[in-house]
Scaffold this active site. Structure first.
Site, PDB file in Angstrom:
ATOM      1  N   TYR A 178      -2.140  -1.207  10.336  1.00  0.00           N
ATOM      2  CA  TYR A 178      -2.102  -1.188   9.177  1.00  0.00           C
ATOM      3  C   TYR A 178      -0.611  -0.664   8.324  1.00  0.00           C
ATOM      4  O   TYR A 178      -0.157  -1.330   7.694  1.00  0.00           O
ATOM      5  CB  TYR A 178      -3.225  -0.616   8.372  1.00  0.00           C
ATOM      6  CG  TYR A 178      -3.405  -0.876   6.797  1.00  0.00           C
ATOM      7  CD1 TYR A 178      -4.086  -1.844   6.480  1.00  0.00           C
ATOM      8  CD2 TYR A 178      -3.088   0.129   6.173  1.00  0.00           C
ATOM      9  CE1 TYR A 178      -4.356  -2.236   5.441  1.00  0.00           C
ATOM     10  CE2 TYR A 178      -3.322  -0.179   4.575  1.00  0.00           C
ATOM     11  CZ  TYR A 178      -3.933  -1.342   4.017  1.00  0.00           C
ATOM     12  OH  TYR A 178      -4.187  -1.374   2.643  1.00  0.00           O
ATOM     13  N   SER A 204       0.708  -1.149   0.053  1.00  0.00           N
ATOM     14  CA  SER A 204      -0.020  -0.013   0.006  1.00  0.00           C
ATOM     15  C   SER A 204       0.996   1.377   0.053  1.00  0.00           C
ATOM     16  O   SER A 204       2.038   0.894   0.489  1.00  0.00           O
ATOM     17  CB  SER A 204      -0.803   0.109   1.354  1.00  0.00           C
ATOM     18  OG  SER A 204      -1.324   1.215   1.484  1.00  0.00           O
TER      19      SER A 204
END
Length: 256
Positions: free
Chosen positions: A151, A138
């Site tokens: 995350y 990401s």
């Protein structure tokens, strides 16, 4: 290009994972699907592309289930040639309010599962002197956002793991790279758009513009199809010496 190759894509019953699985299937790869939700719909979309498809419902937070997934894939197709680690979950909260069990779950699924699939896939890839490991990280593997501690930590870890595996396989026909998307209009992100629209009493279009304007200068979503084509490139001969990169497809997010 990928006929007689087998691609295992974790978290591939919707969103980015399904987009990547479809792109690899279009190149002729056998597909191993994994994930929850509309399994039959995902299977039908892959079958419509004319390739064999196998589904395994392993919970990617459990190493024993991951081992069964890898074993079943090898039994069905011989070996996993292309491994795409895409499974992931999210939780948003300040660090001091972050539930420890959510931290553990995010680290397990977003990071530890990739370690387990990679360690189990590498022996056969090395024996064949060909393999592609693609970790879906990401932009949060490169930069941070508030309230996403687990995350961001997991995705930074995934980028680091990518680099280590790339170095350890550097003299072989196995490559390992990471894809780092920005905002992608997946069902998960659509929920965030819907929630923003409801909270602010605005239209979905306005909520979408607000969401993109926060981070993504292009003001457009990256699509699962675009990410799928990048995965295809990583599997192509042109990418034989692309090793250990964290390739952002983020509309300029990390260029700021």
């Amino acid at each position: 290009m990928l006929k007689d190759k087998t691609a295992l894509v974790t978290g591939s019953t919707s969103g980015i994972g399904l987009g990547i699985a479809k792109a690899l299937a279009r190149q002729g790869a056998n597909i191993v699907l994994n994930g929850f939700g509309d399994v039959d719909g995902a299977r039908q979309q892959i079958e419509a592309l004319g390739v064999p498809v196998f589904y395994h419902g392993a919970d990617m937070s459990h190493p024993a289930e991951i081992e069964d997934l890898m074993r079943a894939a090898a039994e069905r197709f011989g070996r996993v040639d292309i491994l795409v680690n895409n499974a992931g979950i999210q939780h948003v909260a300040p660090v001091e309010e972050f539930p420890p069990e959510r931290w553990d779950a995010i680290i397990a699924i977003n990071l530890c599962s990739a370690f387990h699939t990679i360690r189990l896939a590498l022996p056969a890839m090395k024996a064949a002197n060909w393999g592609r490991i693609i970790n879906v990280a990401s932009v949060h593997g490169l930069v941070a956002s508030a309230q996403k501690s687990a995350y961001v930590a997991a995705k930074h870890g995934l980028v680091g793991l990518t680099k280590v595996v790339a170095l350890e396989t550097a003299t072989t026909g196995v490559t390992c790279n990471a894809i780092c998307p920005g905002w992608v209009l997946t069902p998960l992100v659509q929920k965030q758009v819907d929630a923003k629209a409801a909270a602010l009493g605005i239209s979905n279009e306005e909520a979408t513009r607000l969401l993109l304007a926060e981070k993504q200068p292009s003001m457009q979503f990256t699509t699962p199809e675009e990410l799928g084509e990048l995965a295809v490139f990583f599997c192509s001969p042109a990418a034989n010496n692309v090793r250990g990169v964290a390739w952002n497809m983020d509309g300029g997010w990390t260029a700021q």
